[in-house]
Motif scaffolding. Structure first.
Motif, PDB file in Angstrom:
ATOM      1  N   UNK A 171       0.807  -0.777   0.076  1.00 39.04           N
ATOM      2  CA  UNK A 171      -0.270   0.275  -0.112  1.00 39.04           C
ATOM      3  C   UNK A 171       1.147   1.057   0.069  1.00 39.04           C
ATOM      4  N   UNK A 172       2.100   0.971   1.036  1.00 40.63           N
ATOM      5  CA  UNK A 172       2.855   2.171   0.466  1.00 40.63           C
ATOM      6  C   UNK A 172       3.478   2.493  -0.446  1.00 40.63           C
ATOM      7  N   UNK A 173       4.034   1.839  -1.260  1.00 40.34           N
ATOM      8  CA  UNK A 173       4.600   1.427  -2.318  1.00 40.34           C
ATOM      9  C   UNK A 173       3.764   2.440  -3.219  1.00 40.34           C
ATOM     10  N   UNK A 174       2.692   1.619  -3.234  1.00 38.43           N
ATOM     11  CA  UNK A 174       1.143   2.018  -4.805  1.00 38.43           C
ATOM     12  C   UNK A 174       0.674   3.851  -4.401  1.00 38.43           C
ATOM     13  N   UNK A 175       1.017   4.607  -2.837  1.00 40.56           N
ATOM     14  CA  UNK A 175       0.325   5.460  -2.595  1.00 40.56           C
ATOM     15  C   UNK A 175       2.180   6.046  -3.502  1.00 40.56           C
ATOM     16  N   UNK A 176       3.180   5.920  -2.745  1.00 44.59           N
ATOM     17  CA  UNK A 176       4.505   6.690  -3.119  1.00 44.59           C
ATOM     18  C   UNK A 176       4.531   6.445  -4.587  1.00 44.59           C
ATOM     19  N   UNK A 177       3.669   5.365  -5.231  1.00 48.38           N
ATOM     20  CA  UNK A 177       4.370   5.489  -6.767  1.00 48.38           C
ATOM     21  C   UNK A 177       3.641   6.381  -7.207  1.00 48.38           C
ATOM     22  N   UNK A 178       2.488   6.890  -7.173  1.00 48.48           N
ATOM     23  CA  UNK A 178       0.857   7.287  -7.191  1.00 48.48           C
ATOM     24  C   UNK A 178       1.554   8.905  -6.969  1.00 48.48           C
ATOM     25  N   UNK A 179       2.133   9.541  -5.993  1.00 50.78           N
ATOM     26  CA  UNK A 179       2.108  10.464  -5.869  1.00 50.78           C
ATOM     27  C   UNK A 179       3.720  11.149  -6.569  1.00 50.78           C
ATOM     28  N   UNK A 180       4.116  10.096  -6.585  1.00 51.46           N
ATOM     29  CA  UNK A 180       5.127  10.934  -7.606  1.00 51.46           C
ATOM     30  C   UNK A 180       5.557  10.494  -9.103  1.00 51.46           C
ATOM     31  N   UNK A 181       4.139   9.951  -9.584  1.00 52.46           N
ATOM     32  CA  UNK A 181       3.847  10.285 -10.704  1.00 52.46           C
ATOM     33  C   UNK A 181       2.587  11.453 -10.703  1.00 52.46           C
ATOM     34  N   UNK A 217       0.420  12.830  -1.631  1.00 49.29           N
ATOM     35  CA  UNK A 217      -0.353  11.248  -1.401  1.00 49.29           C
ATOM     36  C   UNK A 217       0.987  10.372  -1.918  1.00 49.29           C
ATOM     37  N   UNK A 218       2.775  11.135  -1.553  1.00 52.26           N
ATOM     38  CA  UNK A 218       4.029   9.863  -1.739  1.00 52.26           C
ATOM     39  C   UNK A 218       4.285  10.392  -0.081  1.00 52.26           C
ATOM     40  N   UNK A 219       3.756  11.306   0.924  1.00 48.57           N
ATOM     41  CA  UNK A 219       4.143  11.162   2.126  1.00 48.57           C
ATOM     42  C   UNK A 219       2.767  10.206   2.567  1.00 48.57           C
TER      43      UNK A 219
END
Length: 112
Positions: free
Chosen positions: A55-65, A94-96
């Protein structure tokens, strides 16, 4: 004798809707704060490390995008406008959120 069509409907077999069901005689006591009220409410995000990482990596990836897509016009030489800055802030947020999910799941600070 008679077919199914000519027989009267049996209303006793039809389940009533939840709002027409009889209220219990005694209301349930209020749950204490912070304590799960039933095993069905077990919070998987507190105990499942792989779920937290995914979940955390998914949110960090979405925020980075979101962040890098907002920066594309700036790299082409366009000045940033309010909407561009807003999208960048949303991407960082979102990444945070992903970092928080991985490092500090909900309810962990309330140990007594």
């Amino acid at each position: 004798m008679g077919s199914q069509v000519s027989k009267p409907l049996e209303f006793s077999k039809i389940a009533g809707s939840p709002d027409t069901a009889a209220a219990p005689a005694k209301p349930a006591p209020p749950a204490t704060p912070g304590a799960p009220t039933s095993p069905a409410e077990h919070n998987w995000l507190k105990t499942c490390w792989s779920c937290r990482v995914l979940s955390g990596l998914g949110l960090m990836g979405a925020g980075g995008y979101v962040y890098w897509e907002a920066r594309k016009p700036m790299k082409m030489g366009y000045p940033p406008g309010p909407w561009t800055v807003t999208k960048m802030v949303i991407g960082i947020s979102i990444a945070s959120w992903g970092v928080v999910v991985m490092a500090h799941p909900k309810g962990r600070a309330y140990h007594q």
